[in-house]
Design an enzyme around this catalytic site. Structure first.
Site, PDB file in Angstrom:
ATOM      1  N   TYR A 241      37.549 -23.304 -21.042  1.00  0.00           N
ATOM      2  CA  TYR A 241      36.346 -23.671 -20.291  1.00  0.00           C
ATOM      3  C   TYR A 241      36.727 -24.163 -18.887  1.00  0.00           C
ATOM      4  CZ  TYR A 241      32.352 -26.239 -18.572  1.00  0.00           C
ATOM      5  OH  TYR A 241      31.342 -26.697 -17.760  1.00  0.00           O
TER       6      TYR A 241
ATOM      7  N   ARG B 132      35.789 -38.752 -16.206  1.00  0.00           N
ATOM      8  CA  ARG B 132      35.031 -39.759 -15.451  1.00  0.00           C
ATOM      9  C   ARG B 132      33.537 -39.686 -15.723  1.00  0.00           C
ATOM     10  NH1 ARG B 132      34.647 -38.020  -9.570  1.00  0.00           N
ATOM     11  NH2 ARG B 132      33.089 -36.729 -10.630  1.00  0.00           N
TER      12      ARG B 132
ATOM     13  N   ARG C  33      25.237 -32.769 -22.277  1.00  0.00           N
ATOM     14  CA  ARG C  33      26.301 -31.782 -22.102  1.00  0.00           C
ATOM     15  C   ARG C  33      27.583 -32.395 -22.664  1.00  0.00           C
ATOM     16  NH1 ARG C  33      26.659 -30.387 -16.071  1.00  0.00           N
ATOM     17  NH2 ARG C  33      26.464 -32.628 -15.851  1.00  0.00           N
TER      18      ARG C  33
ATOM     19  N   PHE D 156      43.976 -29.880   2.834  1.00  0.00           N
ATOM     20  CA  PHE D 156      42.786 -29.437   2.124  1.00  0.00           C
ATOM     21  C   PHE D 156      42.998 -29.479   0.610  1.00  0.00           C
ATOM     22  CE2 PHE D 156      40.514 -25.907   0.093  1.00  0.00           C
ATOM     23  CZ  PHE D 156      39.200 -26.252   0.372  1.00  0.00           C
TER      24      PHE D 156
END
Length: 413
Positions: free
Chosen positions: A168, A212, A225, A285
């Site tokens: 997933y 978290r 969920r 980044f």
């Protein structure tokens, strides 16, 4: 900026916070004038201000491609996240999403707040997408197609095993890592990174978010969920939602620590990936979110507040990470320091204590073996220093001057 109380407690956060605020103001001024590009960059700042800031450092063509890639996947994620959409409507949209990005007229109303605006005005994103170079379009389409199919699969399937969990996370985040590597390569700024390393970059971030966001996800309305794998949580409770009940606090923390320990397995791959990046702007980044992730895991580990409310790094520390993460030495230093914090919280009575410490030892060894720790900027404050009243008064004076300066610049009504 951070609250006054937090700044007084952590005065060294003040300069990074001020610098971050100025950088965000500057980034907002860089929004393009064309309506579709203006919408995309404005929306980017609304859905993720820190991402909107870091992306500004990229080369213009690559920046545009990454911006659209991010918004396309945010839109796809908005469809997946909206639990009010019936399954028989949601699944076909997810599977066909990679074709919708070529349609300037397509939109689908779902989500809330800024995400609803994104979905209602998705034609701006499609218009910008169609202006990208073909190599960028192909990379974005490929990842969107695979991610949509993977999301659709898990709409119909529970996350039962750790393998399911990894699969997933691959679909919703590992593919993001693969896509970014393809965009970097298409820009000519980087070699194409190995898929396993790119995948780990995404998995580490996604697993951190899933850990978290336990309470937010389990309390989702109209339907919760559940992304924590049954193979892990069933060792501690009979139902995943039972972890939030106070009587299960001890088991909840043990389960949480098990989840954090699982996430740590990806750190070595992440460090290898970042060490191989050549362009400084690409490096920052990628590196800033990874440092934020290890910092968040250090905060969440052994912390019952994950099951009570929102647990996140203070804004000043976030600003410090953005300010200080410039080289691989900074990354090794951050991972070493945050792993030290995490290690100090390990209770040897925890059922996974040995495994957790073993994985932290491997991370720390990798950081030490780099030979760069002596160049690091420390994220660890061993003791909260006692600042005298003169320093606090000085800080108030500085804040007053800054406030007066910005007040004076405002036009009179």
């Amino acid at each position: 900026m951070g609250s006054l109380g937090a700044i007084l407690k952590h005065p060294d956060d003040f300069y990074p916070l001020l610098k971050l605020k100025r950088a965000m103001k500057h980034a907002e001024k860089q929004i393009p004038s064309e309506p579709h590009w203006g919408f995309c960059y404005s929306m980017l700042h609304k859905v993720s201000r820190s991402f909107g800031l870091v992306i500004q450092q990229l080369d213009t063509k690559l920046r545009n491609a990454v911006c659209i890639f991010y918004l396309v996947l945010r839109a796809l994620d908005t469809v997946e996240d909206d639990t009010s959409i019936p399954t028989d409507v949601k699944v076909p949209i997810l599977i066909a999403f990679h074709r919708h990005i070529y349609d300037r007229e397509w939109h689908f109303s779902c989500g809330t707040k800024e995400y609803k605006v994104l979905m209602d005005q998705f034609h701006h994103v499609s218009t910008a997408f169609l202006e990208l170079e073909e190599s960028y379009q192909e990379a974005i389409e490929d990842i969107t197609k695979k991610m949509g199919a993977g999301m659709a699969k898990f709409i119909l399937k529970e996350v039962e095993t750790v393998d399911d969990y990894d699969e997933y996370c691959h679909y919703v985040a590992g593919l993001v890592g693969l896509g970014l590597s393809k965009l970097f390569h298409a820009s000519g700024s980087e070699d194409l990174a190995p898929d396993d390393l790119s995948n780990s970059m995404g998995l580490f971030l996604q697993k951190t978010n899933i850990i978290r966001d336990y309470l937010e996800d389990i309390n989702e309305i109209p339907k919760c969920r559940m992304f924590w794998p049954r193979q892990i949580w069933s060792k501690y409770v009979n139902k995943l939602e039972e972890l939030k009940y106070e009587e299960n606090s001890e088991k909840a923390v043990q389960c949480l620590n098990d989840m954090v320990t699982n996430a740590l397995i990806h750190v070595e791959d992440c460090l290898k990936y970042m060490a191989a990046l050549r362009a400084p702007e690409n490096f920052r980044f990628c590196a800033i979110p990874q440092v934020m992730a290890i910092g968040t895991l250090a905060l969440c580990y052994n912390n019952i507040e994950v099951f009570r409310g929102v647990v996140k790094m203070r804004r000043g520390l976030t600003a410090k990470v953005i300010h200080q993460t410039n080289t691989m030495a900074d990354v090794y230093g951050a991972f070493f320091d945050f792993s030290c914090i995490l290690k100090s919280k390990v209770d040897m009575n925890d059922p996974n204590a040995e495994k957790t410490r073993s994985r932290l030892n491997v991370i720390q060894k990798t950081c030490r073996d780099s030979g760069l720790l002596n160049k690091r900027k420390s994220y660890v404050i061993k003791n909260n220093p006692r600042y005298n009243s003169a320093l606090i008064v000085m800080l108030f004076i500085i804040l007053a001057i800054i406030f007066a300066y910005f007040s004076a610049k405002r036009p009179n009504n």
